[in-house]
Enzyme design. Structure first.
Site: not given
Ligand SMILES: NC(=O)c1ccc[n+]([C@@H]2O[C@H](COP(=O)([O-])OP(=O)(O)OC[C@H]3O[C@@H](n4cnc5c(N)ncnc54)[C@H](O)[C@@H]3O)[C@@H](O)[C@H]2O)c1
Length: 444
Positions: A121, A155, A266, A334
């Site tokens: 996002t 989403f 989020c 979180r």
């Molecule tokens: N969690 C949700 O429900 C959800 C839903 C829709 C969108 N999003 C969006 O998706 C994105 C990810 O969210 P998430 O909850 O999966 O995050 P998360 O924190 O669970 O996972 C992110 C991962 O990225 C890794 N990372 C960081 N830097 C990196 C790099 N340079 N190379 C490879 N890996 C790397 C981290 O070690 C971590 O494991 C965010 O922008 C979030 O806003 C999340």
């Protein structure tokens, strides 16, 4: 198809597992070596219903791999997905350092055409930054290689993420280059078979669509919490109001539950980031500022009720707490409202005995050995010797509990229900003092 996914968190793992399950060969890259080791042993670091079985099945079939080697990942995929975190920076705007670090890695290793898909996002304009970062790193190597950057916001809902990915309501594709649309269509085809769910638009609109969706949902929640606060003061029952308005198809029943405020990884950060995006273009987002302010206050609603009940004497009280995860069916804590409730109770001198069906390990990690905080082995064990029960997360197993046991375990039967799970009439009959949100009159 060959797919590489950067980031093995909630979004990356679900996306990787589901794309592999459709027959693609997926490599997931993460910088967290411990997480990758765990995954390679077959251990799934997050709780997401159904995810583990899909990961195991596809690892066994050789379609799903995990690595810390970015070079291997870039060499593999025609599709390069970015699914890393975009946490709030100091001023609340989305911090793009992880996204741009991935862009840099891609640029450092890219040697054949790839479509770079941003699932994180991110604020409007990020695709341009990703494109520039990749291009600069490619140029530094003195090579020439073609690539496209596409916005494809995610989403999925934690707790129902597999179903959301496998049967999406819509797949938003933001692109300024028509050739990428067919590639994206091919990638999502297995999940959109019964009708086309691709919503194709320009990159900037796509980036804004994700924030618009989360901000709208957060607005519904804060609106309803505001109504709940009015209901308490005017002698109305917010649950009746909820059904009364939800039956209007223009409003709908979703996301109009009153409660202890929204949390999670989020909504809080995305509302904040959108406020900052407005500020950056000299536009004040008054609705969103109010949404955030109402939410912050709502997280204290249960503690305010506890204070009133105990006549401001929380010192030395023992409080049982059910539900630590920010919502049911996830272990994600979180920005969970439970954290605010716990901090406020501890600050007032109370002790907290908590239980959550799946977030215990995460709670241990987040709250560590906080003085006065402990984790119980079960829901009823948390009640032992406690002066009151506070319910923060609406796990299914809390919906129809053994009230006789609750009465027997608590020193004085009082329940503070942040999710309106029970009937006030029933609890009155049972002789339990019951406080919920927006249903019983409060002194003004
Ligand atoms: N969690 C949700 O429900 C959800 C839903 C829709 C969108 N999003 C969006 O998706 C994105 C990810 O969210 P998430 O909850 O999966 O995050 P998360 O924190 O669970 O996972 C992110 C991962 O990225 C890794 N990372 C960081 N830097 C990196 C790099 N340079 N190379 C490879 N890996 C790397 C981290 O070690 C971590 O494991 C965010 O922008 C979030 O806003 C999340």
């Amino acid at each position: 198809m060959r797919v590489t996914i950067f980031g093995s968190g909630y979004v990356g793992l679900v996306t990787g597992a589901c794309l592999a399950d459709a027959g693609n060969h997926v490599i997931c890259v993460d910088v967290d070596a411990r997480k990758i080791e765990q995954l390679n042993r077959g251990e799934v670091p997050i709780h997401e219903p159904g995810l583990e079985a899909i990961i195991h099945r596809n690892m066994k079939a050789g379609r799903l791999e995990f690595t810390t080697d970015a070079g291997k990942g870039v060499a593999h995929g025609v599709f390069q997905l970015i699914a890393v975190g975009t946490p709030p920076g100091e001023d609340g705007s989305a911090d793009l350092k992880y996204v741009l670090a991935v862009a840099e890695s891609i640029g450092e290793h890219l040697s054949q055409y790839a479509i770079i898909i941003n699932k994180s996002t991110v604020p409007v304009g990020t695709a341009d930054k990703v494109r520039a970062t990749v291009a600069a790193a490619v140029e530094k190597r003195g090579v020439e290689v073609q690539f496209d950057v596409v916005s494809n916001p995610e989403f999925l809902k934690e707790g129902a993420a597999i179903a959301d990915f496998m049967k999406p309501d819509r797949v938003v594709i933001g692109t300024d280059n028509p050739r990428t649309v067919e590639l994206m269509r091919a990638l999502y085809e297995p999940f959109t078979r019964n009708h086309d769910r691709l919503v194709v638009m320009d990159v900037r609109s796509s980036e804004l669509t994700k924030y618009a969706a989360n901000a709208m949902l957060a607005t519904k929640i804060s609106f309803m919490n505001e109504l709940a606060n009015i209901a308490e003061r005017v002698g109305a029952d917010i649950e009746r109001v909820r059904v009364g308005i939800g039956s209007d198809p223009r409003i709908g029943y979703s996301f109009i539950y009153p409660g202890t405020g929204y949390g999670g990884s989020c909504f809080p950060k995305d509302v904040q980031a959108l406020i900052r995006s407005g500020q950056a273009v000299q536009y004040r987002t008054r609705v969103l500022e109010a949404v955030e302010a109402v939410n912050n206050e709502q997280k204290s609603v249960l503690v305010r009720k506890l204070r009133r009940h105990f006549k401001d004497q929380l010192q030395g009280k023992k409080i049982a707490l059910w539900g630590l995860a920010f919502k049911p069916n996830t272990d994600d804590m979180r920005a969970a409202p439970s954290l605010v409730v716990i901090e406020e109770l501890l600050a007032a001198g109370a002790a907290v005995q908590a239980f959550d069906p799946v977030a215990m390990k995460e709670a241990r990690r987040v709250l560590g050995d906080r003085k006065g905080f402990s984790l119980a082995t079960g829901a009823y064990e948390a009640l032992r010797g406690a002066d009151a029960l506070v319910i923060v997360t609406e796990w299914q197993e809390f919906r129809s509990p053994d009230f006789d046991r609750i009465k027997a375990e608590l020193t004085e039967p009082a329940i503070f229900d942040g999710r309106n799970l029970y009937s006030p009439d029933l609890l009155k009959k049972l002789g339990v003092q019951y406080y919920s949100v927006g249903r019983e009159p409060v002194a003004r």
